[in-house]
Design a protein around this motif. Structure first.
Motif, PDB file in Angstrom:
ATOM      1  N   VAL A 276     -95.852  21.536   5.704  1.00 32.15           N
ATOM      2  CA  VAL A 276     -95.742  20.665   4.536  1.00 32.15           C
ATOM      3  C   VAL A 276     -96.466  19.341   4.760  1.00 32.15           C
ATOM      4  O   VAL A 276     -96.646  18.883   5.890  1.00 32.15           O
ATOM      5  N   GLU A 277     -96.881  18.739   3.655  1.00 31.38           N
ATOM      6  CA  GLU A 277     -97.556  17.444   3.670  1.00 31.38           C
ATOM      7  C   GLU A 277     -96.604  16.402   3.094  1.00 31.38           C
ATOM      8  O   GLU A 277     -96.084  16.575   1.999  1.00 31.38           O
ATOM      9  N   ARG A 278     -96.367  15.332   3.833  1.00 25.72           N
ATOM     10  CA  ARG A 278     -95.537  14.239   3.359  1.00 25.72           C
ATOM     11  C   ARG A 278     -96.078  12.925   3.916  1.00 25.72           C
ATOM     12  O   ARG A 278     -96.627  12.884   5.021  1.00 25.72           O
ATOM     13  N   ALA A 279     -95.928  11.857   3.145  1.00 28.07           N
ATOM     14  CA  ALA A 279     -96.240  10.531   3.678  1.00 28.07           C
ATOM     15  C   ALA A 279     -95.212  10.200   4.750  1.00 28.07           C
ATOM     16  O   ALA A 279     -94.011  10.404   4.553  1.00 28.07           O
ATOM     17  N   MET A 280     -95.676   9.718   5.885  1.00 22.01           N
ATOM     18  CA  MET A 280     -94.785   9.409   7.009  1.00 22.01           C
ATOM     19  C   MET A 280     -95.092   8.013   7.523  1.00 22.01           C
ATOM     20  O   MET A 280     -96.255   7.679   7.752  1.00 22.01           O
ATOM     21  N   ALA A 281     -94.050   7.235   7.728  1.00 23.03           N
ATOM     22  CA  ALA A 281     -94.245   5.898   8.291  1.00 23.03           C
ATOM     23  C   ALA A 281     -94.138   5.912   9.812  1.00 23.03           C
ATOM     24  O   ALA A 281     -94.824   5.168  10.492  1.00 23.03           O
ATOM     25  N   GLN A 288     -86.917   7.913   7.920  1.00 22.92           N
ATOM     26  CA  GLN A 288     -86.331   8.794   6.903  1.00 22.92           C
ATOM     27  C   GLN A 288     -87.159   8.831   5.616  1.00 22.92           C
ATOM     28  O   GLN A 288     -86.624   9.016   4.518  1.00 22.92           O
ATOM     29  N   SER A 289     -88.479   8.658   5.720  1.00 16.80           N
ATOM     30  CA  SER A 289     -89.309   8.587   4.516  1.00 16.80           C
ATOM     31  C   SER A 289     -89.886   9.932   4.094  1.00 16.80           C
ATOM     32  O   SER A 289     -90.409  10.049   2.986  1.00 16.80           O
ATOM     33  N   CYS A 290     -89.823  10.943   4.947  1.00 16.09           N
ATOM     34  CA  CYS A 290     -90.513  12.206   4.656  1.00 16.09           C
ATOM     35  C   CYS A 290     -89.529  13.327   4.339  1.00 16.09           C
ATOM     36  O   CYS A 290     -89.666  14.447   4.818  1.00 16.09           O
ATOM     37  N   CYS A 291     -88.529  13.032   3.519  1.00 16.85           N
ATOM     38  CA  CYS A 291     -87.497  14.011   3.188  1.00 16.85           C
ATOM     39  C   CYS A 291     -88.073  15.189   2.408  1.00 16.85           C
ATOM     40  O   CYS A 291     -88.971  15.031   1.580  1.00 16.85           O
ATOM     41  N   ILE A 292     -87.532  16.354   2.681  1.00 16.54           N
ATOM     42  CA  ILE A 292     -87.924  17.554   1.965  1.00 16.54           C
ATOM     43  C   ILE A 292     -86.685  18.417   1.760  1.00 16.54           C
ATOM     44  O   ILE A 292     -85.794  18.476   2.624  1.00 16.54           O
ATOM     45  N   LYS A 293     -86.589  19.043   0.597  1.00 15.15           N
ATOM     46  CA  LYS A 293     -85.400  19.813   0.223  1.00 15.15           C
ATOM     47  C   LYS A 293     -85.513  21.239   0.762  1.00 15.15           C
ATOM     48  O   LYS A 293     -86.516  21.925   0.520  1.00 15.15           O
ATOM     49  N   GLY A 306     -70.800  22.105  -0.679  1.00 13.89           N
ATOM     50  CA  GLY A 306     -70.806  22.509  -2.076  1.00 13.89           C
ATOM     51  C   GLY A 306     -72.185  22.711  -2.650  1.00 13.89           C
ATOM     52  O   GLY A 306     -72.341  23.339  -3.704  1.00 13.89           O
ATOM     53  N   GLN A 307     -73.208  22.204  -1.987  1.00 15.78           N
ATOM     54  CA  GLN A 307     -74.584  22.395  -2.423  1.00 15.78           C
ATOM     55  C   GLN A 307     -75.242  23.507  -1.598  1.00 15.78           C
ATOM     56  O   GLN A 307     -74.935  23.671  -0.426  1.00 15.78           O
ATOM     57  N   ASP A 308     -76.135  24.256  -2.245  1.00 12.73           N
ATOM     58  CA  ASP A 308     -76.848  25.303  -1.504  1.00 12.73           C
ATOM     59  C   ASP A 308     -78.156  24.801  -0.908  1.00 12.73           C
ATOM     60  O   ASP A 308     -78.976  25.578  -0.460  1.00 12.73           O
ATOM     61  N   TRP A 309     -78.345  23.472  -0.912  1.00 18.12           N
ATOM     62  CA  TRP A 309     -79.538  22.862  -0.323  1.00 18.12           C
ATOM     63  C   TRP A 309     -79.157  21.557   0.358  1.00 18.12           C
ATOM     64  O   TRP A 309     -78.058  21.030   0.159  1.00 18.12           O
ATOM     65  N   CYS A 310     -80.069  21.048   1.155  1.00 18.87           N
ATOM     66  CA  CYS A 310     -79.862  19.750   1.799  1.00 18.87           C
ATOM     67  C   CYS A 310     -81.235  19.154   2.099  1.00 18.87           C
ATOM     68  O   CYS A 310     -82.269  19.808   1.928  1.00 18.87           O
ATOM     69  N   TRP A 311     -81.220  17.909   2.548  1.00 19.03           N
ATOM     70  CA  TRP A 311     -82.468  17.241   2.918  1.00 19.03           C
ATOM     71  C   TRP A 311     -82.755  17.446   4.396  1.00 19.03           C
ATOM     72  O   TRP A 311     -81.855  17.396   5.226  1.00 19.03           O
ATOM     73  N   ARG A 312     -84.014  17.670   4.711  1.00 22.92           N
ATOM     74  CA  ARG A 312     -84.484  17.682   6.081  1.00 22.92           C
ATOM     75  C   ARG A 312     -85.705  16.768   6.170  1.00 22.92           C
ATOM     76  O   ARG A 312     -86.240  16.330   5.155  1.00 22.92           O
TER      77      ARG A 312
END
Length: 328
Positions: A276-281, A288-293, A306-312
């Motif tokens: 994946v491509e994300r802006a990273m500091a 914690q700037s490059c969160c992805i679901k 309770g959610q079927d997803w989370c942030w990584r």
């Protein structure tokens, strides 16, 4: 004992060559660099390392006149944060390691990198992130790169000696293709998807390639995802051509492209690894700037019960994820 954890290094530029419009291949040499694998990346400081000593001088200022600005940070635009770059290649000698980066000039940081001269010093942090799983016996690697997502495919190709592999690379037009073309492709044809050994960076590792351009200025006319889909259906999933060889897809590039590659793979039951491509500091999980679901195996457990997803985080949990894990 060999150290394998990330560190900060000062590397020396040994080459900085234009390879197509707006793109440069930057080669950095170090006395030693930790072991790396395809998919990993570096955080690169896109500014001079000549930092003057921090002092607190006093100035006489006339309130009727603008103050005189001191320090590079105040006198002009400056790239304050490091930029993430995937490794495009690596070579090791008896007392050195050379790392290849490919970058496109899009702002002040990449513009500064494009103007580096041989012998210049660059501060880097790495290696960072996880890595691609290499194909097993009986698997064919399908490498799919778009634009500045092509570099990690080059490094991956260098590790596929003796393995079955095909590369698919797409660009808007031929002069934005950051690859070395060694022979003319056939006339643009939306039906022609035969891999050719006409791209030096892949051919030297025995990997044929399918090149696509949106405008048809080289290779297949259309999107790289269209060529990929046609190729898979023709050579792996057409009636009567079922094979014991299984494809496994590796992809990096614009998010829209990767999402479509993931859809193509999952509808055919093909494993797909996505860088994946994300802006990273920072690149190390601090900012914690490059969160992805991503999906959670059990919605009842933390985080976010309770959610079927989370942030990584793309930097420390990735950048390589299975397509089945991602929630775009």
């Amino acid at each position: 004992m060999i150290q394998t954890t990330r560190q900060q290094f000062l590397a020396r530029v040994t080459d900085n060559l234009p390879i197509c419009r707006e793109h440069f291949r930057l080669t950095l040499r170090l006395d030693w660099f930790p072991p790396t694998d395809p998919g990993q990346f570096l955080q690169v400081a896109c500014r001079s390392n000549d930092f003057s000593e921090v002092v607190d001088p006093e100035y006489d200022w006339d309130p009727s006149r603008p103050p005189t600005l001191h320090g590079d940070e105040l006198q002009g635009p400056l790239a304050m944060l490091r930029r993430p770059f995937s490794l495009a290649g690596r070579r090791d000698g008896d007392a050195f390691a050379e790392l290849d980066l490919i970058q496109r000039v899009v702002g002040m940081g990449t513009s500064w990198l494009s103007n580096l001269q041989i012998g210049s010093e660059v501060s880097i942090i790495g290696p960072l992130g996880n890595r691609f799983r290499l194909p097993n016996e009986g698997e064919t690697a399908i490498l799919v790169g778009g634009g500045v997502g092509i570099p990690p495919m080059l490094y991956l190709a260098s590790r596929l000696a003796g393995k079955k592999a095909v590369a698919f690379c797409g660009a808007l037009t031929r002069d934005l293709l950051p690859l070395t073309v060694t022979a003319d492709a056939p006339e643009p044809d939306a039906q022609r998807i035969d891999p050719l050994y006409n791209i030096d960076e892949f051919a030297r590792h025995g990997v044929p390639a399918v090149i696509t351009t949106d405008d048809g200025s080289y290779g297949y006319r259309g999107f790289v995802t269209q060529a990929l889909e046609s190729y898979l259906d023709r050579y792996f999933f057409s009636p009567g051509r079922q094979s014991h060889i299984k494809p496994v897809i590796y992809t990096c590039g614009p998010e829209g492209m990767m999402k479509r590659v993931a859809e193509i793979a999952m509808t055919r039951g093909v494993e797909c690894q996505v860088a994946v491509e994300r802006a990273m500091a920072c690149g190390m999980g601090t900012c914690q700037s490059c969160c992805i679901k991503v999906a959670k195996p059990d919605p009842a457990v933390a985080p976010m019960p309770g959610q079927d997803w989370c942030w990584r985080l793309a930097c420390t949990d990735g950048p390589v994820f299975l397509a089945s894990q991602l929630r775009w």
